[in-house]
Motif scaffolding. Structure first.
Motif, short mmCIF file in Angstrom:
data_model
loop_
_atom_site.label_atom_id
_atom_site.label_comp_id
_atom_site.label_asym_id
_atom_site.label_seq_id
_atom_site.Cartn_x
_atom_site.Cartn_y
_atom_site.Cartn_z
N SER A 16 -18.93 44.01 -11.13
CA SER A 16 -18.25 43.09 -12.03
C SER A 16 -18.19 41.72 -11.38
O SER A 16 -17.98 41.60 -10.17
CB SER A 16 -16.82 43.59 -12.32
OG SER A 16 -16.83 44.87 -12.93
N TYR A 53 -8.72 44.92 -14.12
CA TYR A 53 -10.11 44.55 -14.42
C TYR A 53 -10.40 44.70 -15.92
O TYR A 53 -11.12 43.89 -16.51
CB TYR A 53 -11.08 45.41 -13.61
CG TYR A 53 -11.29 44.95 -12.18
CD1 TYR A 53 -10.44 44.04 -11.57
CD2 TYR A 53 -12.36 45.45 -11.41
CE1 TYR A 53 -10.63 43.63 -10.26
CE2 TYR A 53 -12.58 45.04 -10.11
CZ TYR A 53 -11.71 44.14 -9.54
OH TYR A 53 -11.92 43.73 -8.24
N THR A 54 -9.81 45.73 -16.50
CA THR A 54 -9.99 45.91 -17.95
C THR A 54 -9.38 44.74 -18.72
O THR A 54 -9.97 44.21 -19.66
CB THR A 54 -9.35 47.22 -18.40
OG1 THR A 54 -9.99 48.32 -17.74
CG2 THR A 54 -9.47 47.41 -19.92
N ARG A 78 -11.63 41.80 -18.37
CA ARG A 78 -12.85 41.98 -19.19
C ARG A 78 -12.54 41.70 -20.66
O ARG A 78 -13.31 41.02 -21.35
CB ARG A 78 -13.36 43.40 -18.98
CG ARG A 78 -14.81 43.62 -19.36
CD ARG A 78 -15.26 45.01 -18.93
NE ARG A 78 -15.24 45.16 -17.49
CZ ARG A 78 -14.43 45.94 -16.81
NH1 ARG A 78 -13.51 46.67 -17.45
NH2 ARG A 78 -14.48 46.02 -15.50
N LEU A 97 -14.22 38.51 -17.02
CA LEU A 97 -14.98 39.44 -16.19
C LEU A 97 -16.13 40.02 -17.01
O LEU A 97 -15.94 40.42 -18.17
CB LEU A 97 -14.06 40.58 -15.71
CG LEU A 97 -14.51 41.37 -14.49
CD1 LEU A 97 -14.55 40.48 -13.26
CD2 LEU A 97 -13.56 42.54 -14.23
N ASP A 98 -17.31 40.00 -16.42
CA ASP A 98 -18.48 40.68 -16.99
C ASP A 98 -18.85 41.83 -16.08
O ASP A 98 -18.71 41.73 -14.85
CB ASP A 98 -19.67 39.72 -17.11
CG ASP A 98 -19.50 38.73 -18.25
OD1 ASP A 98 -18.79 39.07 -19.21
OD2 ASP A 98 -20.08 37.64 -18.18
N SER A 99 -19.30 42.91 -16.66
CA SER A 99 -19.67 44.08 -15.86
C SER A 99 -20.97 44.66 -16.37
O SER A 99 -21.32 44.53 -17.55
CB SER A 99 -18.58 45.16 -15.93
OG SER A 99 -17.34 44.68 -15.47
#
Length: 477
Positions: free
Chosen positions: A87, A70-71, A74, A79-81
């Protein structure tokens, strides 16, 4: 679309990603797999991804591995969180160009899927003119279409397994008018419209014009992931769904009959009206006939089927049709009067002449398309062996996957080499599909071979430059 409105659970995402257990580092392979699903339109943007622990459990890996994936997503813009909000998927950069239907006579045009006229069209036109005196004594407005043409269209539906009467048919000025009329009748601003990605770009434009909220379900060269399709109906309960189940444009996928039954059943549960585009359903190449029309599973009049002569006969014959219930056709006719009153008589008479021998027309078209498709596929394998595609079993186009997401740049380079292609983002709702180009095989085999030779040079030009995010630019169909 509201951020994070759609969700995908860990088990479904685990089934969609294709990561070998021995790929290292695993988090990097997982991140790239998820980004590929977003780029290819199989996971729409603004889809909320599962919590890290849920995806880890579904994949059988540690939570730290999913956190690292996920990092990576991003950091690369996929990916936006938000703190406490989760996310959701995104795109690093979205092109601003829009599709323009502009046939190109100065280049080899693989962007427009329009075959030349079928043999016998001139004779049919002359016969139509000879029949014209029987009609000139009237006003010339056939509000629902010439009775003899409606009869032939209804008969063809019946032959394909869907009993149909002429009063269920309305003749239009092509499939595009059919799509526009149906969406104008059925869609209000803010309504959800479920569309495939990729899909026919002018249907997307019509839905956008009506301020609909586009809901996306992905289609790959191998077809539809029905778990995702069902999930879309159940999560969104869209007002309308626009689908191309027969030799899908642009992937050429063919939907199985059991999946058609599933779609209609889910539409019924969700209260969704289906617009089914059969513009190329008669263009089987390898003898594998499409299943009966999706409307055979319809029990309450929620399936509208549209067709057209443009692909089977000739694009210059702007005749299409809508199959629906007579009361709904009455409503469509009232709406149509804002735009025009009827389709031209001579064109309808010409089409009626040609549709009196559908098997003969199909045999000729299939023979030509088989030679042209095989020539294109052979040239691609010889000159661009790292491109991937499924040989289409029907239709007019081949959907090729590039080794890098450079479709828009490739289209620009190809134009400089004298060939025109349709880059994938034209067919996506969200700027995705940069891994793909659509190539029409509607020209002579020797022309197609020359086009691929030029494409190979263009691809070499693009590969010689450092890869980067696709730049916005003018796009072509």
């Amino acid at each position: 679309m509201v951020v994070g409105e759609r969700r995908i659970n860990g088990h479904l995402l685990a089934r969609l990603v294709e990561v070998g257990a021995d790929e290292r580092p695993y988090y990097h392979a997982l991140g790239r797999a998820i980004s590929g699903l977003v780029l290819d339109g199989r996971i729409p943007t603004h889809t909320r991804l599962p919590a890290e622990r849920d995806l880890a459990a579904a994949l059988g890996v540690s939570r730290n591995t999913v956190t690292a994936a996920y990092t990576w997503l991003r950091e690369h813009g996929y990916l936006d969180s938000r703190q406490g909000a989760g996310s959701w998927t995104a795109l690093p950069r979205v092109g601003s160009g829009r599709a323009a239907f502009v046939p190109d006579t100065e280049r080899i045009d693989l962007g427009v899927a329009a075959p030349p006229a079928i043999g016998g069209l001139e004779e049919a036109a002359r016969a139509a003119v000879e029949r014209l005196p029987a009609h000139v004594g009237g006003q010339g407005y056939t509000l629902y279409g010439l009775p003899e043409l409606r009869h032939l269209i209804a008969r063809r539906f019946t032959e394909r397994g869907l009993p149909t009467t002429p009063d269920q048919i309305m003749v239009t000025n092509g499939a595009q008018q059919s799509i526009s009329l149906l969406m104008e009748l059925l869609v209000e601003p803010g309504d959800g419209v479920l569309v495939e990605s990729p899909t026919y770009p002018h249907a997307l434009d019509t839905a956008r014009h009506l301020d609909a909220r586009l809901r996306i379900t992905g289609v790959g060269p191998e077809g539809w992931n029905m778990e995702c399709v069902v999930d879309g109906f159940r999560q969104w309960r869209p007002r309308v769904a626009y689908l191309v189940p027969d030799f899908h444009n642009p992937t050429a996928a063919l939907m199985a009959e059991r999946d058609r039954a599933t779609v209609v059943a889910e539409a019924r549960r969700a209260g969704t009206t289906l617009i089914v585009d059969e513009s190329v359903t008669e263009l089987a190449i390898d003898g594998a006939e499409p299943p009966p029309p999706m409307a055979v599973h319809d029990t309450d009049g929620r399936v509208f089927t549209i067709g057209s002569t443009a692909k089977l006969l000739w694009g210059g014959l702007r005749i299409g049709w809508i199959r629906g219930t007579p009361p709904m056709l009455d409503r469509l006719m009232v709406l149509r009067q804002r735009f025009d009153l009827a389709s031209p008589i001579v064109e309808q008479l010409t089409v009626a002449e040609l549709l009196s021998d559908v098997p003969g027309v199909r045999a000729e078209r299939s023979r030509d398309l088989r030679r042209q498709r095989d020539a294109l596929a052979t040239a691609l394998r010889d000159r661009l062996p790292d491109w991937r595609f499924v040989t289409p079993g029907g239709g007019l186009v081949l959907w090729a996957k590039l080794p890098q997401p450079v479709a828009s740049r490739l289209a620009e380079a190809a134009s400089r080499h004298g060939v025109r292609v349709a880059p994938g983002p034209i067919f996506g709702a969200e700027g995705t599909l940069e891994h793909f180009v659509r190539l029409a095989y509607t020209m002579r085999p020797e022309v197609l071979a020359d086009a691929v030779r030029r494409l190979a040079h263009a691809h070499a030009d693009v590969a010689a430059r450092p890869t980067s995010a696709p730049a916005p630019g003018e796009l072509y169909v």
